[in-house]
Design an enzyme around this catalytic site. Structure first.
Site, PDB file in Angstrom:
ATOM      1  N   HIS A 293      38.793  35.737  37.866  1.00 54.37           N
ATOM      2  CA  HIS A 293      39.435  34.608  37.182  1.00 54.37           C
ATOM      3  C   HIS A 293      39.096  34.587  35.692  1.00 54.37           C
ATOM      4  O   HIS A 293      39.972  34.539  34.829  1.00 54.37           O
ATOM      5  CB  HIS A 293      38.948  33.282  37.782  1.00 54.37           C
ATOM      6  CG  HIS A 293      39.130  33.121  39.249  1.00 54.37           C
ATOM      7  ND1 HIS A 293      40.328  32.773  39.825  1.00 54.37           N
ATOM      8  CD2 HIS A 293      38.244  33.230  40.266  1.00 54.37           C
ATOM      9  CE1 HIS A 293      40.174  32.672  41.135  1.00 54.37           C
ATOM     10  NE2 HIS A 293      38.930  32.939  41.435  1.00 54.37           N
TER      11      HIS A 293
HETATM   12  O1  RIB Z   1      38.265  28.525  40.133  1.00 56.65           O
HETATM   13  C1  RIB Z   1      37.716  29.642  39.472  1.00 56.65           C
HETATM   14  C2  RIB Z   1      36.666  29.208  38.516  1.00 56.65           C
HETATM   15  O2  RIB Z   1      35.640  28.580  39.263  1.00 56.65           O
HETATM   16  C3  RIB Z   1      35.999  30.390  37.789  1.00 56.65           C
HETATM   17  O3  RIB Z   1      35.622  30.006  36.494  1.00 56.65           O
HETATM   18  C4  RIB Z   1      34.798  30.680  38.634  1.00 56.65           C
HETATM   19  O4  RIB Z   1      33.700  31.151  37.848  1.00 56.65           O
HETATM   20  C5  RIB Z   1      34.452  29.325  39.171  1.00 56.65           C
HETATM   21  O5  RIB Z   1      33.637  28.689  38.228  1.00 56.65           O
END
Ligand code: RIB
Ligand code: CA
Length: 401
Positions: A293
């Protein structure tokens, strides 16, 4: 590392509304930052204009490392286009007592102890901290163990550091947020002029197609919805890199093998973290590896061609018992989030006001209308070139790009 996302069926909610002048207003959200209009790319569909026309791209990275944060930070520290003015850890995936030393470990691994690390918030603005240790491991790095850092954080707290740096370089600094938005909201609250002199904000956060920690909310916005709403309503030019695109960034065994084959501290650390994360997902029965992500937010800033963006008005649910942290996207294009080729603008949508929930009898409000016309405040990533993304990520981490 996405144990959250497979649990819930993806639900899609999208309110549509618009004004006939929608495309002409897409730069409105950005006019607040005059520098953007001068030095950035023209604000047009499909292009992010929070990135200056030329380097160095001054950035502050706000983060909660975090498995995917770790690879994102390593990518950023291996990218010569970025002048990382500070890294500001925040509580999120794991408590600040772990995100701070994890950030210090990562600047040491990357040989970048020149970058100041400033400790941020231990808790969200008004809520108890909900962590994601089930996804990121008890140590926040998926169980991958690295030596205790010897590097110390600077004494300046994160929010104050953000304000100092943005004031030192007005119109030049982009905030790249890959964790809950507590630090950034605190900075905005402490300096009313800040939003007008920040170049832009690129966030990994939110979703217009269902959440991962709840069916409605993406984790970063879920942890601190009040902070997220402050950011979305601040007037800062925002690029939202949400689950809509980050769900297409699963790390694979092949990626890890490439990293393992490269003999440098960054690739070895990334491989170690990635291998642990893939094993965790496999052991818990998930079909895909962990999504990168946060790296996608960084990569999308480094190479805007990786993402396709669409103008939305985005707001955050903060009172729902089940939906707090949901990001709602209002768009002039009715129907599906991904505009099917040839979809005409829905004439009815073009004239609809932006509505919230029906007012209760106890409320003094008599109308659900929040805004009488569509004015975008966010460029939302709606498509991703996953191959191009991984080519950049793995190439930079392994040192081949
Ligand atoms: O939903 C994904 C996010 O949540 C990313 O930043 C991951 O590191 C978690 O913090
Ligand atoms: Ca994160």
């Amino acid at each position: 590392m996405d144990s959250k996302q497979e649990i819930f069926r993806i639900t899609r909610r999208q309110f549509v509304t618009s004004s006939a002048a929608v495309l002409a207003t897409s730069s409105l959200a950005h006019e607040a930052n005059a520098v953007t209009a001068l030095a950035g790319q023209p604000s047009e569909q499909g292009k992010s204009d929070v990135r200056p026309a030329r380097g160095p791209f001054r950035v502050i990275i706000d983060t909660d490392p975090g498995v995917d944060d770790a690879l994102a930070l390593l990518l950023a520290m291996r990218s010569p286009e970025l002048k990382i003015e500070a890294i500001t850890p925040v509580a999120g995936n794991v408590p600040l007592g772990l995100t701070l030393p994890n950030a210090l470990r990562l600047v040491e691994i990357a040989g970048r102890t020149d970058i100041p690390v400033a400790a941020g918030a231990r808790t969200p603005l008004v809520r108890r901290l909900v962590t994601a240790t089930y996804a990121h491991g008890e140590n926040g790095l998926g169980g991958a163990v690295f030596p205790e850092p010897t590097t110390k954080p600077v004494a300046t707290p994160a929010a104050e550091m953000i304000c100092q740096i943005v004031r030192k370089y007005p119109g030049e600094v982009t905030l790249i947020t890959i964790g809950p938005l507590t630090n950034v909201a605190t900075a905005i609250n402490s300096d009313p002029e800040l939003a007008g002199i920040v170049r832009g904000l690129v966030m990994m956060g939110g979703s217009l197609s269902g959440g991962n920690i709840t069916p409605a909310a993406e984790f970063n916005v879920y942890v601190d919805p009040e902070a997220a709403r402050i950011v979305f309503q601040s007037g800062i030019p925002i690029t939202m890199v949400g689950l809509d695109v980050t769900r297409k960034t699963s790390l694979t065994d092949d990626h890890v093998r490439t990293l393992e084959a490269a003999q440098n501290p960054v690739s070895q650390a990334a491989a170690k973290i990635g291998r642990n994360a893939i094993n965790h997902n496999r052991e818990h029965g998930y079909l895909v590896g962990p999504n990168m992500h946060d790296s996608l937010a960084v990569a999308g800033f480094l190479d805007p061609s990786i993402l396709k963006l669409q103008d939305y008005y985005v707001d955050v649910e903060t009172t729902g018992e089940l939906t707090a942290g949901e990001t709602l996207g209002y768009s002039p294009i009715a129907g599906d989030l991904r505009r099917r080729p040839g979809m005409e603008k829905d004439a009815a949508a073009a004239n609809m006001p932006i509505r919230g929930s029906a007012p209760t009898l106890a409320s003094t409000k008599t109308s659900p209308v929040l805004r009488d016309k569509f004015v975008p405040n966010t460029k939302v990533a709606i498509e991703v070139d996953s191959a191009k993304f991984f080519d950049l990520l793995i190439g930079r981490l392994s040192g081949s790009k």
